[in-house]
Design a protein around this motif. Sequence first.
Motif, short mmCIF file in Angstrom:
data_model
loop_
_atom_site.label_atom_id
_atom_site.label_comp_id
_atom_site.label_asym_id
_atom_site.label_seq_id
_atom_site.Cartn_x
_atom_site.Cartn_y
_atom_site.Cartn_z
N UNK A 274 11.63 -5.27 -8.86
CA UNK A 274 11.41 -6.59 -8.43
C UNK A 274 11.27 -6.60 -6.90
N UNK A 275 12.41 -5.92 -6.17
CA UNK A 275 12.27 -5.49 -4.67
C UNK A 275 11.18 -4.41 -4.62
N UNK A 276 10.99 -3.51 -5.24
CA UNK A 276 10.15 -2.50 -4.93
C UNK A 276 8.75 -2.90 -4.71
N UNK A 277 8.33 -3.84 -5.43
CA UNK A 277 7.01 -4.27 -5.36
C UNK A 277 6.60 -5.01 -3.78
N UNK B 208 6.53 6.64 -2.57
CA UNK B 208 6.78 6.47 -4.02
C UNK B 208 7.96 5.50 -3.93
N UNK B 209 7.31 4.22 -4.94
CA UNK B 209 8.05 3.08 -5.02
C UNK B 209 8.43 2.77 -6.16
N UNK B 210 9.50 2.02 -6.10
CA UNK B 210 10.08 1.46 -7.65
C UNK B 210 9.11 0.43 -8.14
N UNK B 211 8.30 0.69 -8.78
CA UNK B 211 7.22 -0.23 -9.50
C UNK B 211 7.84 -0.92 -10.88
N UNK B 212 8.56 0.03 -11.33
CA UNK B 212 9.18 -0.26 -12.95
C UNK B 212 10.75 0.04 -12.92
N UNK C 185 -7.21 4.14 7.12
CA UNK C 185 -6.22 4.67 6.51
C UNK C 185 -6.21 4.47 4.85
N UNK C 186 -5.69 5.48 4.35
CA UNK C 186 -5.58 5.23 2.78
C UNK C 186 -4.20 5.62 2.34
N UNK C 187 -3.66 4.80 0.99
CA UNK C 187 -2.44 5.00 0.35
C UNK C 187 -2.61 5.74 -0.78
N UNK C 188 -1.54 6.83 -0.91
CA UNK C 188 -1.48 7.57 -2.27
C UNK C 188 -0.08 7.01 -2.79
N UNK C 189 0.17 6.22 -3.73
CA UNK C 189 1.25 5.72 -4.27
C UNK C 189 1.86 6.04 -5.61
N UNK C 190 2.87 6.65 -5.76
CA UNK C 190 3.55 6.68 -7.12
C UNK C 190 4.56 5.71 -7.33
N UNK C 191 4.65 5.67 -8.76
CA UNK C 191 5.84 4.83 -9.07
C UNK C 191 7.08 5.65 -9.71
#
Length: 381
Positions: free
Chosen positions: A22-25, A13-17, A53-59
Amino acid sequence: MPAMAEDLVLGASVQLTGPVANTGRYYKDAYEFTIDKINEAGGVKVGDKQVKLALKLYDNQSDVNLSVRQYTQLVSQDKVNLLLGPFASNFALADSAVSEKYQVPMVQGGGASDQIFARKFKYIFGTLAPASNYFGSTVAMMKELNPAPKSVALLFADDAFDVSVADGTRPLLKDAGFTIALDERYTSNASDFNSLLSQIKSANVDTVLVAGHETEILNFVRQAKSLAVAPKLYSFTVGVPSEDFRKALGKDADYAFGMSAWLPSADLKDKWFGDAAAFAKAYKAKFGYDPDYHAASGAADVEALAQALEDAGTTDPKAVRDAIAKLNFDSLYGKIAFAENGQIDLPQVVIQVQGDTLAAVYGAKGFIEKPKYPMPAWNAR
């Protein structure tokens, strides 16, 4: 990238908004980029199987509570195999409690606070140097400058990372013989530094050290200019290595000091990318901006999980956790070998904006390049 049934899924889970997107991306981009690179080379050999490998990513929208819920969902509902981290220490501090509870290893390069690693957790690993020593190389450099600065203002935001930085920096400054003229905490995401800058001006300090996030540092520099506050030196925990930061300030970024645990050197050899310089070139070609240490540590997190899976020869989380703890390999980010507490301590190189270039000025062996010091008054530039 859709996860096939046979894929091994890494969750994050990463800061996309939100305020720190700006750093999360950097982490989103680095995770995807490194996973693609490993898959292009055939994936990861786990026992006698080649696995992609695969990625499951949330904002997480820069919201800590949402981040914790998303990590809980990743392990309890999405059933991902292993975890990559968010950006920022307060997020890593909260989210690592999820990896510990469910006993799913998390390797993260976004949180450096000493608090994350002080809880004797077994499933959290970090590739950033301890926050308490972020200003270590800067303080060592300050002792060797001519004329040597005497008084220091220490400013820090009230989040986990910046409090750790300040707690570690105070004894470093005292041991080095500097006078701490100001020691002030400010609210995270602060936009108004006028009163702190007025105090700095009236105390006539030589050096200002600021622990904060990029938007705060941008506000600080802009307001320092408008109030004509120019100490001999100022240094920031973040911002200076980032191309966006330097573009946002233009010529006003000049003379600013910062630090980085990583520079894109061809000396850093890597089995997937070749070396760090090749990684940086390919990253910029793909995303249109230069990677800094956030991207490099994010890439190293993926590599650490891939290497641990190969070493363990199984996807069993406990076995992979034990393999992570024993890692010792060369990555594009540097040597990956975790200390007993799960953290890596790579030395910070002092960097400085010098006109159009970002110069490495001071490292473990002393001066690398002459710093531009002391900083001239704003009207004398």
